[in-house]
Scaffold this active site. Structure first.
Site: not given
Length: 282
Positions: A146, A203
């Site tokens: 992320k 992400k």
């Protein structure tokens, strides 16, 4: 658009999604300000909003696969994914909180917990607590890569979860992955798999297609790509100004993510996917 719904309206939405062929949902909550503190203890309240939402959805649509966000930022008075001490995010106390949060979700009926916090070494303890309490079948989807990104804005606005308050740490760069360091993101993903993650995630999605592709060639667990709110809103704004065709743009991006190696795509446009794909001209 992004919406915060009450539990009854969320259940109504989930029922409709099921009729459209969507078999899983990923839940996030917006905690009341008066329940927030630096410990995040509302996160494992058995009667908390997340826990009540899980139960309501599973009661209304038992076969819906319910995945839950595991992070402290919705519950933190500072808006951070971790507990703050002396101007720093403290890893180990945060992991203890995430473990309590995860088992609380499992007890409420969640099928999968999804730690989105990016703390080090949290997957192993979460896997252990789930197994020790008879939740071997509750899976873990780790936000393992992320990145600290400009594309999260719309979601944070909706959930009011941006870092703030009387805290000297004004962003999440100290624990989220750097856009300029792919090696660390891959290392953290491989570590999460070793600790027991069933699914790992990159992400945002499009700016990190190279990471998705590299990981897809190295791992043997499903790889998810999260097409985040800022990416989604970019398409919506272009479509609203008649610059692109909304449905075709989304399908083009989903195809790119699949081609890049993603097995799972998390998209805010998922409810329209079947309709769009059926009418697309190849």
């Amino acid at each position: 658009n992004y919406y915060r719904r009450s539990i009854d309206l969320t259940v109504k939405e989930v029922k409709e999604l099921w009729t459209l062929g969507i078999k899983s949902v990923l839940l996030f909550i917006k905690c009341k300000d008066e329940l927030k503190d630096n410990t995040g203890k509302e996160a494992w309240n058995k009667n908390g909003l997340m826990q009540r939402s899980i139960k309501a959805i599973k009661q209304a649509v038992p076969e819906m696969y319910v995945m839950t966000d595991v992070a402290l930022d919705p519950y933190s008075s500072y808006g951070h994914d971790g507990i703050v001490e002396n101007g720093e995010i403290v890893n180990d106390p945060t992991v203890e909180a995430l473990v309590r949060m995860s088992i609380s979700h499992a007890e409420a009926g969640a099928d999968m917990v999804a730690p989105s916090d990016m703390m080090d070494g949290r997957i192993g303890p979460i896997r252990n607590i789930l197994n020790d309490n008879g939740f071997d079948d509750v899976s873990i989807m780790s936000y393992s890569a992320k990145f600290s990104s400009q594309f999260y804005g719309p979601f944070r606005d909706a959930c009011k979860s941006a870092p703030g308050g009387n805290c000297s740490i004004h962003n999440r760069k100290t624990y989220q992955a750097s856009a300029f360091n792919k090696k660390d993101a891959i290392t953290s993903t491989l570590r999460d798999i070793d600790e027991g993650a069933d699914i790992v995630m990159v992400k945002p999605a499009l700016p990190y297609l190279d990471v998705i592709q590299d990981l897809s060639l190295q791992i043997n667990v499903p790889l998810a790509a999260y097409h985040v709110s800022g990416e989604y809103q970019s398409i919506e704004l272009l479509a609203q100004n008649n610059i692109i065709e909304r449905d075709k743009a989304h399908i083009e991006i989903w195809t790119a993510l699949k081609r890049g190696g993603a097995n799972i795509i998390i998209s805010y446009a998922a409810r329209y996917a079947k309709e769009w794909i059926e009418k697309i001209e190849y």
